[in-house]
Design a protein around this motif. Structure first.
Motif, PDB file in Angstrom:
ATOM      1  N   LEU A 116      43.921  47.681 145.443  1.00  0.00           N
ATOM      2  CA  LEU A 116      43.041  48.308 144.457  1.00  0.00           C
ATOM      3  C   LEU A 116      41.617  48.083 144.934  1.00  0.00           C
ATOM      4  CD1 LEU A 116      42.615  49.647 141.652  1.00  0.00           C
ATOM      5  CD2 LEU A 116      42.493  47.329 140.706  1.00  0.00           C
ATOM      6  N   PHE A 117      40.920  49.162 145.312  1.00  0.00           N
ATOM      7  CA  PHE A 117      39.552  49.054 145.855  1.00  0.00           C
ATOM      8  C   PHE A 117      39.499  48.084 147.043  1.00  0.00           C
ATOM      9  CE2 PHE A 117      38.663  49.885 141.224  1.00  0.00           C
ATOM     10  CZ  PHE A 117      38.339  51.207 141.400  1.00  0.00           C
ATOM     11  N   ASP A 118      40.424  48.259 147.995  1.00  0.00           N
ATOM     12  CA  ASP A 118      40.475  47.447 149.228  1.00  0.00           C
ATOM     13  C   ASP A 118      40.816  45.993 148.980  1.00  0.00           C
ATOM     14  OD1 ASP A 118      39.764  49.677 150.749  1.00  0.00           O
ATOM     15  OD2 ASP A 118      37.619  49.292 150.459  1.00  0.00           O
ATOM     16  N   THR A 119      41.235  45.660 147.759  1.00  0.00           N
ATOM     17  CA  THR A 119      41.626  44.285 147.448  1.00  0.00           C
ATOM     18  C   THR A 119      43.101  44.268 147.076  1.00  0.00           C
ATOM     19  OG1 THR A 119      39.424  43.763 146.618  1.00  0.00           O
ATOM     20  CG2 THR A 119      41.214  42.297 145.952  1.00  0.00           C
ATOM     21  N   GLU A 120      43.868  43.383 147.710  1.00  0.00           N
ATOM     22  CA  GLU A 120      45.298  43.311 147.415  1.00  0.00           C
ATOM     23  C   GLU A 120      45.521  42.765 146.004  1.00  0.00           C
ATOM     24  OE1 GLU A 120      49.478  41.506 149.284  1.00  0.00           O
ATOM     25  OE2 GLU A 120      47.590  41.377 150.420  1.00  0.00           O
ATOM     26  N   VAL A 121      46.421  43.400 145.256  1.00  0.00           N
ATOM     27  CA  VAL A 121      46.755  42.967 143.899  1.00  0.00           C
ATOM     28  C   VAL A 121      48.234  42.605 143.836  1.00  0.00           C
ATOM     29  CG1 VAL A 121      44.937  44.289 142.763  1.00  0.00           C
ATOM     30  CG2 VAL A 121      47.163  45.362 143.171  1.00  0.00           C
ATOM     31  N   ALA A 122      48.570  41.742 142.869  1.00  0.00           N
ATOM     32  CA  ALA A 122      49.948  41.267 142.760  1.00  0.00           C
ATOM     33  C   ALA A 122      50.886  42.377 142.293  1.00  0.00           C
ATOM     34  CB  ALA A 122      50.019  40.075 141.805  1.00  0.00           C
TER      35      ALA A 122
ATOM     36  N   HIS B  91      43.195  51.196 163.268  1.00  0.00           N
ATOM     37  CA  HIS B  91      44.168  52.108 163.865  1.00  0.00           C
ATOM     38  C   HIS B  91      45.593  51.855 163.362  1.00  0.00           C
ATOM     39  CE1 HIS B  91      44.532  48.578 166.515  1.00  0.00           C
ATOM     40  NE2 HIS B  91      45.729  49.031 166.824  1.00  0.00           N
ATOM     41  N   ASP B  92      45.872  50.673 162.830  1.00  0.00           N
ATOM     42  CA  ASP B  92      47.197  50.383 162.296  1.00  0.00           C
ATOM     43  C   ASP B  92      47.283  50.595 160.793  1.00  0.00           C
ATOM     44  OD1 ASP B  92      48.325  49.708 164.726  1.00  0.00           O
ATOM     45  OD2 ASP B  92      47.653  47.622 164.603  1.00  0.00           O
ATOM     46  N   TYR B  93      46.198  51.054 160.184  1.00  0.00           N
ATOM     47  CA  TYR B  93      46.161  51.187 158.720  1.00  0.00           C
ATOM     48  C   TYR B  93      46.809  52.502 158.287  1.00  0.00           C
ATOM     49  CZ  TYR B  93      44.223  50.912 153.951  1.00  0.00           C
ATOM     50  OH  TYR B  93      44.057  50.828 152.596  1.00  0.00           O
ATOM     51  N   ARG B  94      47.798  52.398 157.408  1.00  0.00           N
ATOM     52  CA  ARG B  94      48.408  53.587 156.818  1.00  0.00           C
ATOM     53  C   ARG B  94      48.740  53.263 155.358  1.00  0.00           C
ATOM     54  NH1 ARG B  94      51.371  58.059 158.779  1.00  0.00           N
ATOM     55  NH2 ARG B  94      51.424  57.154 160.857  1.00  0.00           N
ATOM     56  N   GLY B  95      48.019  53.912 154.460  1.00  0.00           N
ATOM     57  CA  GLY B  95      48.233  53.663 153.037  1.00  0.00           C
ATOM     58  C   GLY B  95      48.490  54.962 152.299  1.00  0.00           C
ATOM     59  N   TYR B  96      49.161  54.846 151.167  1.00  0.00           N
ATOM     60  CA  TYR B  96      49.505  56.013 150.358  1.00  0.00           C
ATOM     61  C   TYR B  96      48.853  55.859 148.985  1.00  0.00           C
ATOM     62  CZ  TYR B  96      52.841  55.984 154.144  1.00  0.00           C
ATOM     63  OH  TYR B  96      53.399  55.932 155.399  1.00  0.00           O
ATOM     64  N   ALA B  97      47.870  56.725 148.711  1.00  0.00           N
ATOM     65  CA  ALA B  97      47.074  56.605 147.495  1.00  0.00           C
ATOM     66  C   ALA B  97      47.631  57.497 146.394  1.00  0.00           C
ATOM     67  CB  ALA B  97      45.619  56.970 147.780  1.00  0.00           C
ATOM     68  N   GLY B  98      47.484  57.026 145.160  1.00  0.00           N
ATOM     69  CA  GLY B  98      47.929  57.811 144.019  1.00  0.00           C
ATOM     70  C   GLY B  98      47.801  57.009 142.738  1.00  0.00           C
ATOM     71  N   GLN B  99      48.238  57.605 141.650  1.00  0.00           N
ATOM     72  CA  GLN B  99      48.206  56.947 140.347  1.00  0.00           C
ATOM     73  C   GLN B  99      49.625  56.609 139.914  1.00  0.00           C
ATOM     74  OE1 GLN B  99      47.048  59.209 136.741  1.00  0.00           O
ATOM     75  NE2 GLN B  99      45.601  57.549 136.329  1.00  0.00           N
ATOM     76  N   VAL B 100      49.821  55.376 139.500  1.00  0.00           N
ATOM     77  CA  VAL B 100      51.148  54.942 139.062  1.00  0.00           C
ATOM     78  C   VAL B 100      51.516  55.699 137.784  1.00  0.00           C
ATOM     79  CG1 VAL B 100      52.614  52.997 138.438  1.00  0.00           C
ATOM     80  CG2 VAL B 100      50.702  52.650 140.019  1.00  0.00           C
ATOM     81  N   ALA B 101      52.638  56.410 137.809  1.00  0.00           N
ATOM     82  CA  ALA B 101      53.071  57.193 136.661  1.00  0.00           C
ATOM     83  C   ALA B 101      54.136  56.484 135.844  1.00  0.00           C
ATOM     84  CB  ALA B 101      53.606  58.550 137.133  1.00  0.00           C
ATOM     85  N   GLY B 102      54.707  55.411 136.388  1.00  0.00           N
ATOM     86  CA  GLY B 102      55.729  54.678 135.658  1.00  0.00           C
ATOM     87  C   GLY B 102      56.159  53.443 136.424  1.00  0.00           C
ATOM     88  N   GLY B 103      56.658  52.456 135.685  1.00  0.00           N
ATOM     89  CA  GLY B 103      57.176  51.250 136.315  1.00  0.00           C
ATOM     90  C   GLY B 103      56.090  50.315 136.812  1.00  0.00           C
TER      91      GLY B 103
ATOM     92  N   ALA C 178      50.983  46.637 140.283  1.00  0.00           N
ATOM     93  CA  ALA C 178      50.295  47.816 139.761  1.00  0.00           C
ATOM     94  C   ALA C 178      51.199  48.483 138.742  1.00  0.00           C
ATOM     95  CB  ALA C 178      49.964  48.792 140.884  1.00  0.00           C
ATOM     96  N   PHE C 179      50.595  49.021 137.687  1.00  0.00           N
ATOM     97  CA  PHE C 179      51.352  49.640 136.593  1.00  0.00           C
ATOM     98  C   PHE C 179      50.531  50.801 136.036  1.00  0.00           C
ATOM     99  CE2 PHE C 179      49.129  45.798 135.367  1.00  0.00           C
ATOM    100  CZ  PHE C 179      48.243  46.250 134.406  1.00  0.00           C
ATOM    101  N   PRO C 180      51.137  51.672 135.226  1.00  0.00           N
ATOM    102  CA  PRO C 180      50.404  52.835 134.699  1.00  0.00           C
ATOM    103  C   PRO C 180      49.221  52.398 133.834  1.00  0.00           C
ATOM    104  CG  PRO C 180      52.767  53.040 134.289  1.00  0.00           C
ATOM    105  CD  PRO C 180      52.531  51.645 134.760  1.00  0.00           C
ATOM    106  N   PRO C 181      48.079  53.085 133.918  1.00  0.00           N
ATOM    107  CA  PRO C 181      47.792  54.251 134.758  1.00  0.00           C
ATOM    108  C   PRO C 181      46.910  53.882 135.951  1.00  0.00           C
ATOM    109  CG  PRO C 181      46.253  54.194 132.932  1.00  0.00           C
ATOM    110  CD  PRO C 181      47.057  52.924 132.859  1.00  0.00           C
ATOM    111  N   MET C 182      47.172  52.757 136.604  1.00  0.00           N
ATOM    112  CA  MET C 182      46.327  52.298 137.708  1.00  0.00           C
ATOM    113  C   MET C 182      46.404  53.251 138.900  1.00  0.00           C
ATOM    114  SD  MET C 182      47.154  48.189 137.613  1.00  0.00           S
ATOM    115  CE  MET C 182      46.212  47.852 139.110  1.00  0.00           C
ATOM    116  N   SER C 183      45.258  53.468 139.549  1.00  0.00           N
ATOM    117  CA  SER C 183      45.193  54.233 140.798  1.00  0.00           C
ATOM    118  C   SER C 183      45.068  53.239 141.941  1.00  0.00           C
ATOM    119  CB  SER C 183      44.003  55.195 140.772  1.00  0.00           C
ATOM    120  OG  SER C 183      44.184  56.185 139.775  1.00  0.00           O
ATOM    121  N   VAL C 184      46.060  53.227 142.838  1.00  0.00           N
ATOM    122  CA  VAL C 184      46.144  52.206 143.877  1.00  0.00           C
ATOM    123  C   VAL C 184      46.538  52.831 145.211  1.00  0.00           C
ATOM    124  CG1 VAL C 184      46.734  50.362 142.240  1.00  0.00           C
ATOM    125  CG2 VAL C 184      48.562  51.720 143.297  1.00  0.00           C
TER     126      VAL C 184
END
Length: 431
Positions: free
Chosen positions: A286-292, A250-262, A294-300
């Motif tokens: 990334l796939f429910d696993t926290e990553v240090a 109930h406290d989970y709020r995430g914003y999904a998308g593909q990194v386009a830059g940076g 994210a950069f293009p073209p990763m979907s996170v």
């Protein structure tokens, strides 16, 4: 001595670099045959596929295996012996993963070629050694330059039909290099090959002792593409807001998308556009696993520390390096339908994950992609034509110049009545 552990020494497929490349060139220059050769020699096709191709080739009376049948998938393509639609093929070597876009050579399918090349890291232009550079060869080189494809390979094909003549190769090499100086092509390699026989495709040929450059596969495996991506200007278009209904999350709020830059990292100060609300990145998944990072073209999935209003079509950027929202757009348009584009025309526009409506304010010129002449007298763009256009949008676009970022600098135009994509745009600037 114990045998080496091949499993630990092999590259992790999930960590392998990906190269997208598109073929281009005139009809019958051998694009589909070359891709078939790459798939065959890299052992990326199944035995039953090869048997089917060999059987079809024999039934047609060929004394060779028609490798083009591996990519020309439409019945009309096989019947006419041409490529019409963009055929995507996937294969991998121990060093890299590949996505190939086999694009059409006919002028009436230029829009399909633009579609296939728009996401490519490398453009592979084939020329028939007997014919040399043709109008279509130059046209596709110009399009690859307009699309800002950073790497280009000119494959001088069918060298076996000119007796492996160094003089023929050098003539084409010099002519194309001179032509390329007029274009924006930062990296060019010219390779003599025979797609049918396999010379200099995967294995080096003994027929070209005068050629000291790489084979095509070696170049594809080692061309450096990581630096082509914008790792400075942070751009994260929000595609979907993840808010599970379950009480467990109930406290989970995430914003999904593909990194386009940076680069996105935990603790980074960010701003949500177009609202301008500031926050910090709480974590990146990334796939429910926290990553240090994210950069293009990763979907996170990005989590923010503050409960700010974020919706699909918004963009997460850095506060001191954010795109300026623009409604007046100056862009190059490739028109993709038979009904011409005219001033005052109204269309739907899709830019990253943001949608709205746009009106054509003005057509400044039509570009002759054979001579690069700008026809400023035109008042419309026809099928497969490219021109510079001024647009006014109903919603502000969070855009960058296409030369800076190919993702945030591009858009598509859609016919609202039919839902058909009718144009592809490359942004010069926005105000």
């Amino acid at each position: 001595m114990a045998a080496p552990d091949t499993q630990t020494e092999a590259h992790d497929p999930n960590e392998m670099d990906l190269l997208r490349f598109a073929t281009a060139g005139s009809v019958d220059d051998g694009k589909s045959t070359l891709i078939g050769r790459l798939l065959l020699d890299s052992k990326s096709i199944f035995e039953d596929q090869l048997e089917a191709v060999e059987s079809t080739s024999q039934s047609k009376g060929y004394d060779y295996t028609d490798l083009a049948l591996l990519t020309d998938g439409l019945r009309s393509e096989r019947e006419q012996g041409i490529t019409i639609d963009v055929a995507y093929r996937y294969f991998a070597t121990p060093n890299r993963k590949f996505i190939i876009a086999d694009t059409p050579g006919h002028i009436q399918y230029t829009r399909n070629m633009v579609t296939g090349a728009s996401t490519a890291d490398l453009g592979l232009v084939l020329v028939d050694a007997r014919q040399g550079l043709t109008e279509q060869s130059r046209r596709h080189a110009v399009l690859l330059s307009l699309l800002r494809v950073p790497h280009l390979v000119l494959a001088v094909n069918k060298m076996d039909l000119v007796d492996w003549s160094e003089e023929v190769y050098e003539k084409i090499h010099k002519e194309f290099t001179t032509f390329a100086t007029k274009l924006n092509i930062p990296d060019l390699e010219v390779i003599p090959i025979s797609a049918l026989q396999g010379d200099n495709v995967v294995n080096r040929s003994e027929n070209t002792p005068w050629y000291s450059g790489p084979t095509l596969m070696h170049h594809l495996e080692h061309v450096h593409v990581a630096s082509d991506r914008d790792l400075v200007d942070t751009r994260f278009p929000v595609q979907y807001v993840i808010r599970p209904k379950s009480d467990q999350f109930h406290d989970y709020r995430g914003y999904a998308g593909q990194v386009a830059g940076g680069v996105l990292k935990k603790g980074d100060d960010v701003v949500v556009l177009p609202s301008g609300m500031p926050s910090k990145i709480a974590k990146v998944e990334l796939f429910d696993t926290e990553v240090a990072e994210a950069f293009p073209p990763m979907s996170v999935t990005v989590h923010l520390e503050d409960d700010v209003d974020v919706s699909r079509g918004d963009m997460i950027a850095r506060p001191k390096n954010a795109p300026k929202p623009s409604q007046d757009i100056d862009a190059m348009i490739c028109w993709m339908t038979t009904e011409p584009l005219r001033p005052r025309q109204k269309l739907a526009i899709k830019h990253t994950t943001r949608t709205g409506r746009a009106m054509v304010k003005d057509i400044q010129y039509r570009l002759d992609i054979n001579t690069l002449h700008r026809d400023q007298e035109t008042n419309e763009l026809g099928l497969n034509e490219i021109g510079r256009v001024q647009l006014r949008t109903t919603v502000p676009l969070l855009c960058d110049p296409y030369a800076k970022n190919r993702t945030t600098g591009s858009f598509i135009l859609i016919d609202e009545a039919t839902g058909v994509t009718v144009g592809a745009g490359m942004i010069n600037s926005g105000n």
